[in-house]
Design a protein around this motif. Structure first.
Motif, short mmCIF file in Angstrom:
data_model
loop_
_atom_site.label_atom_id
_atom_site.label_comp_id
_atom_site.label_asym_id
_atom_site.label_seq_id
_atom_site.Cartn_x
_atom_site.Cartn_y
_atom_site.Cartn_z
N ILE A 6 0.34 -6.66 6.72
CA ILE A 6 0.34 -5.44 7.52
C ILE A 6 -0.73 -5.53 8.60
N LEU A 7 -0.34 -5.19 9.82
CA LEU A 7 -1.20 -5.37 10.99
C LEU A 7 -2.33 -4.34 11.05
N GLY A 8 -3.47 -4.80 11.56
CA GLY A 8 -4.55 -3.93 11.97
C GLY A 8 -5.55 -3.50 10.92
N ILE A 9 -5.31 -3.88 9.65
CA ILE A 9 -6.22 -3.45 8.59
C ILE A 9 -6.54 -4.61 7.65
N ASP A 10 -7.63 -4.42 6.90
CA ASP A 10 -7.98 -5.35 5.83
C ASP A 10 -8.43 -4.50 4.65
N THR A 11 -7.82 -4.74 3.49
CA THR A 11 -8.20 -4.00 2.30
C THR A 11 -8.96 -4.93 1.34
N PRO A 12 -9.76 -4.36 0.45
CA PRO A 12 -10.52 -5.20 -0.48
C PRO A 12 -9.59 -6.08 -1.33
N GLU A 13 -10.05 -7.28 -1.59
CA GLU A 13 -9.24 -8.30 -2.27
C GLU A 13 -9.03 -7.98 -3.75
N THR A 14 -7.78 -8.22 -4.20
CA THR A 14 -7.48 -8.06 -5.63
C THR A 14 -6.69 -9.23 -6.20
N VAL A 15 -6.01 -10.01 -5.36
CA VAL A 15 -5.07 -11.01 -5.89
C VAL A 15 -5.45 -12.45 -5.56
N ASP A 16 -6.48 -12.67 -4.78
CA ASP A 16 -6.88 -14.04 -4.42
C ASP A 16 -7.53 -14.70 -5.64
N PRO A 17 -6.93 -15.81 -6.14
CA PRO A 17 -7.49 -16.44 -7.34
C PRO A 17 -8.87 -17.05 -7.10
N ASP A 18 -9.23 -17.26 -5.83
CA ASP A 18 -10.53 -17.86 -5.51
C ASP A 18 -11.61 -16.81 -5.26
N GLN A 19 -11.26 -15.52 -5.36
CA GLN A 19 -12.24 -14.46 -5.14
C GLN A 19 -12.16 -13.44 -6.27
N PRO A 20 -13.32 -12.89 -6.63
CA PRO A 20 -13.28 -11.79 -7.61
C PRO A 20 -12.66 -10.55 -6.98
N THR A 21 -12.20 -9.65 -7.83
CA THR A 21 -11.69 -8.37 -7.33
C THR A 21 -12.83 -7.63 -6.64
N GLN A 22 -12.58 -7.19 -5.41
CA GLN A 22 -13.62 -6.55 -4.62
C GLN A 22 -13.65 -5.04 -4.85
N CYS A 23 -14.80 -4.47 -4.51
CA CYS A 23 -14.98 -3.03 -4.67
C CYS A 23 -13.90 -2.27 -3.93
N TYR A 24 -13.28 -1.36 -4.62
CA TYR A 24 -12.22 -0.47 -4.15
C TYR A 24 -10.88 -1.19 -3.91
N GLY A 25 -10.79 -2.45 -4.33
CA GLY A 25 -9.53 -3.16 -4.23
C GLY A 25 -8.42 -2.56 -5.08
N PRO A 26 -8.67 -2.27 -6.36
CA PRO A 26 -7.62 -1.67 -7.18
C PRO A 26 -7.15 -0.33 -6.63
N GLU A 27 -8.07 0.48 -6.10
CA GLU A 27 -7.69 1.77 -5.54
C GLU A 27 -6.83 1.60 -4.28
N ALA A 28 -7.18 0.61 -3.47
CA ALA A 28 -6.39 0.34 -2.26
C ALA A 28 -4.98 -0.13 -2.63
N SER A 29 -4.89 -0.98 -3.65
CA SER A 29 -3.58 -1.44 -4.11
C SER A 29 -2.76 -0.28 -4.67
N GLN A 30 -3.42 0.60 -5.44
CA GLN A 30 -2.72 1.75 -6.00
C GLN A 30 -2.20 2.68 -4.90
N PHE A 31 -2.99 2.85 -3.85
CA PHE A 31 -2.55 3.65 -2.71
C PHE A 31 -1.30 3.04 -2.08
N ALA A 32 -1.31 1.71 -1.92
CA ALA A 32 -0.14 1.04 -1.36
C ALA A 32 1.08 1.22 -2.25
N HIS A 33 0.90 1.11 -3.56
CA HIS A 33 2.02 1.33 -4.49
C HIS A 33 2.58 2.74 -4.34
#
Length: 199
Positions: A89-116
């Protein structure tokens, strides 16, 4: 001769009007009066439509689609014209939740839930941006995601504090001003990640 001069004057007036219209610039100011937004409903045959102005901003082609899966706050899978597209999605960046090389970032689960909540199973309009590539280096389609009654998902996510504005290689999207204004409002109010996460 007099009629000839009148015809020339009329022709010059027409050329001047066309040149003036052609030189009109777009504005990223969200307060600019809106033209009628394009949507799947305005294209009864389905398929891709040409670019339109939204809130004074020239945007690209549109295509109706159905969201089949939300990957995270800024990535979805959508079916458009019988094709499955992985959409960044253009123009935004949300905290990471699914990158296997990065830990889940602060507010990532909430951002994913909002998208759902916003996008799961929804019929949406995918829109390109005339100043951006149509796909990124990972093969993901680069699109805005728009919903009837809600408008642009990127702006909604930024306004809710679920996303930050994102500019790739110093080339802002055409809706950058609207997204930045929405994020500034969320930051001032301490909404979402602005209140929950260290900045």
């Amino acid at each position: 001769m007099r009629h000839h001069r009148i015809r020339i004057a009329a022709s010059l007036a027409g050329i001047t009007a066309l040149a003036t219209a052609g030189c009109a610039t777009t504005s990223l100011d969200p307060a600019t009066p809106a033209a009628a937004p394009s949507s799947a409903a305005s294209n009864p045959q389905g398929g891709v439509t040409t670019g339109h102005r939204q809130r004074g901003v020239l945007t690209g082609h549109t295509e109706p689609a159905t969201v089949t899966r939300v990957v995270d706050g800024d990535t979805i899978i959508a079916e458009a014209g019988g094709t499955q597209l992985r959409v960044r999605i253009l123009g935004i960046d949300t905290p990471e939740t699914v990158d296997p090389d990065q830990p889940t970032q602060c507010y990532g689960p909430e951002a994913s839930q909002f998208a759902h909540q916003m996008l799961d199973g929804k019929t949406v309009t995918l829109r390109t941006d005339p100043v951006q590539d149509t796909a990124d280096r990972y093969g993901r389609a680069l699109r805005y995601v728009e919903l009837d009654g809600t408008g642009d998902y990127s702006i909604a996510a930024a306004r809710g504090g679920y996303a930050k504005p994102y500019v790739y290689h110093d080339n802002p999207v055409r809706k950058a001003g609207q997204i930045a204004a929405a994020a500034a409002d969320a930051r001032t109010a301490g909404r979402g990640l602005w209140g929950a996460c260290p900045q």
